[in-house]
Scaffold this motif. Structure first.
Motif, PDB file in Angstrom:
ATOM      1  N   PRO A 175      10.382  -6.345  -5.877  1.00  0.00           N
ATOM      2  CA  PRO A 175      10.158  -7.800  -5.834  1.00  0.00           C
ATOM      3  C   PRO A 175       9.076  -8.234  -4.856  1.00  0.00           C
ATOM      4  CG  PRO A 175      12.180  -7.207  -4.697  1.00  0.00           C
ATOM      5  CD  PRO A 175      11.679  -5.958  -5.345  1.00  0.00           C
ATOM      6  N   ALA A 176       8.645  -7.341  -3.967  1.00  0.00           N
ATOM      7  CA  ALA A 176       7.543  -7.643  -3.053  1.00  0.00           C
ATOM      8  C   ALA A 176       6.523  -6.519  -3.146  1.00  0.00           C
ATOM      9  CB  ALA A 176       8.034  -7.792  -1.620  1.00  0.00           C
ATOM     10  N   GLY A 177       5.253  -6.871  -3.188  1.00  0.00           N
ATOM     11  CA  GLY A 177       4.214  -5.859  -3.282  1.00  0.00           C
ATOM     12  C   GLY A 177       4.181  -4.945  -2.075  1.00  0.00           C
ATOM     13  N   ARG A 178       3.548  -3.796  -2.249  1.00  0.00           N
ATOM     14  CA  ARG A 178       3.500  -2.774  -1.193  1.00  0.00           C
ATOM     15  C   ARG A 178       2.956  -3.349   0.122  1.00  0.00           C
ATOM     16  NH1 ARG A 178       2.434   3.058  -1.615  1.00  0.00           N
ATOM     17  NH2 ARG A 178       2.247   2.714  -3.864  1.00  0.00           N
ATOM     18  N   ASP A 179       1.930  -4.175   0.052  1.00  0.00           N
ATOM     19  CA  ASP A 179       1.317  -4.728   1.261  1.00  0.00           C
ATOM     20  C   ASP A 179       2.029  -5.980   1.775  1.00  0.00           C
ATOM     21  OD1 ASP A 179      -0.609  -2.732   1.149  1.00  0.00           O
ATOM     22  OD2 ASP A 179      -1.963  -3.943  -0.085  1.00  0.00           O
TER      23      ASP A 179
END
Length: 421
Positions: free
Chosen positions: A199-203
């Motif tokens: 649900p949240a990008g890697r960065d």
């Protein structure tokens, strides 16, 4: 016929044949020693009975233990997970069982207790291994998302078992939160229950945690906290906006089975209780350092030097009990250390451990953690872990940076203090 009388061509042929044989033998030895291998050493003794220790210091260990069901201690090193027993022994003992893998490195370990206890380990080659905690045999092994490429547990293994990156437990599932996906597995057989895109990008991935039924991750790019129902894998309503910090509260191990979360934004701090798939506002939980124990929010005016503890109703904030040191007590003001299911733990600068009943505020015990065979050190704490009555303190040299070499970071060679409350 002597060697010298052989034709030169024949001598070269013999030398070549011997060289090939020696190289083949060396290669076979190298393969057997260095080739990929899993070495499982199962238990030869029955699963130990639970041991509930008396309050006070138990001993000091080289490696940090994860105590499971008051029966065994689980340890971690770069290429090995193993267990010993009983959990209240003052030093490490011979392994009850062991799993060693090569050339993969250990990334994280979690454990699920109860009727079918299992120790789940994540490795740098993407293998997720479930070890039967009773027998040490491999219950299941599957390919999962890789959570790291190298062991980061240092000498004690503490961060590998107390804060495993991307590896969590909930009621009934093991959660693997990788760069691309969040996946739930059945701890008894390794079956995949559900998988969703991260649900949240890697960065943008900040602090993440689980409660009994939720996976939460702070999306630092949008300032929101994303949530997933860990029973079904469905998305839950995001929390707030503009969140700058998400702080897990009163977790069983690391960031697993957390009872609450503290969210800070530009306006202030909000405390939330994580109940099932829902969140409930808790005004007293917004206080810095506050804990949840036995259904109460426990606060102190100064968590670093406690002169009073208050047990609050988590929803109304009403004070239900208060603890203060006994009249005439000369113990230096303790720090608010941790909470278990039924008690709050305080640790004073003179290494006195104080246990307070979380339901009534009654002082239950007061014991010294100063071992007679150790100097009276002043130390900092890198990790604190509780399991039932067991307490583990990973002690470090005061003000030592986390980047310091082990010899300049850990207090002693046996830097892990095992105690009971």
């Amino acid at each position: 016929m002597r060697w010298r009388t052989l034709p030169r061509g024949a001598r070269l042929a013999v030398i070549g044949a011997v060289s090939v044989a020696l190289l083949a033998a060396a290669g076979l030895v190298a393969w057997r020693v260095l080739g990929p291998a899993d070495v499982v050493t199962p238990a030869t003794k029955p699963y130990p009975e639970p041991v509930v220790p008396a309050p006070g210091a138990i001993g000091v260990l080289v490696s940090a233990p994860l105590v499971l069901d008051d029966r065994i201690r689980v340890f971690a090193t770069k290429r090995q997970v193993w267990a010993d027993a009983p959990p209240n022994f003052k030093y490490e003992r011979s392994a009850l069982w062991s799993l060693r893998r090569w050339p993969a490195q250990l990334i994280g370990v979690v454990a699920v207790g109860g009727g079918s206890p299992v120790v789940v380990s994540s490795w740098s080659d993407g293998e997720l291994v479930g070890t039967d905690a009773r027998t040490g045999t491999v219950a299941w092994q599957i390919r999962a998302e890789t959570l790291g490429d190298a062991y980061t547990g240092r000498r004690t293994g503490a961060s590998t078992i107390y804060q495993p990156p991307g590896l969590f437990t909930t009621d009934g599932s093991v959660i693997v939160a990788g760069p691309a996906h969040v996946t739930a597995y059945d701890p008894t057989n390794g079956a995949r229950r559900w998988q969703v895109a991260a649900p949240a990008g890697r960065d943008c991935r900040g602090t993440d945690l689980t409660s009994d039924r939720q996976y939460l991750v702070h999306d630092t790019c949008t300032g929101t906290v994303r949530r997933i129902d860990t029973t079904t894998g469905t998305a839950l309503t995001d929390l707030d906006s503009g969140v700058t910090t998400a702080e897990p509260v009163s977790c069983a191990v690391g960031h697993s089975h957390c009872q609450g979360v503290r969210l800070t934004d530009t306006i202030g701090t909000e405390g939330l209780i994580l109940a099932g798939p829902d969140t409930e506002p808790s005004p007293p939980l917004a206080a810095a350092g506050s804990l949840l124990a036995a259904g109460f929010v426990v606060t102190a005016p100064d968590p670093a030097a406690v002169t009073r503890l208050d047990g609050h109703d988590p929803r109304t904030g009403a004070v239900r009990w208060t603890w203060q040191p006994p009249t005439g007590d000369t113990t230096p003001p303790p720090r608010l250390l941790a909470a278990t299911d039924d008690r709050v733990l305080l640790l004073s600068p003179d290494h006195t451990l104080i246990a307070v009943d979380a339901t009534s505020g009654k002082e239950l015990s007061r014991s010294s953690l100063q071992l007679y065979y150790e100097p009276d050190f002043t130390y900092d704490l890198a990790q604190v872990h509780t399991s039932g009555r067991y307490l583990t303190l990973v002690r470090t040299i005061p003000d030592a940076p986390a980047t310091a070499p082990d010899v300049d970071y850990y207090l002693t060679p046996r830097t892990v203090l095992l105690a009971a409350s």
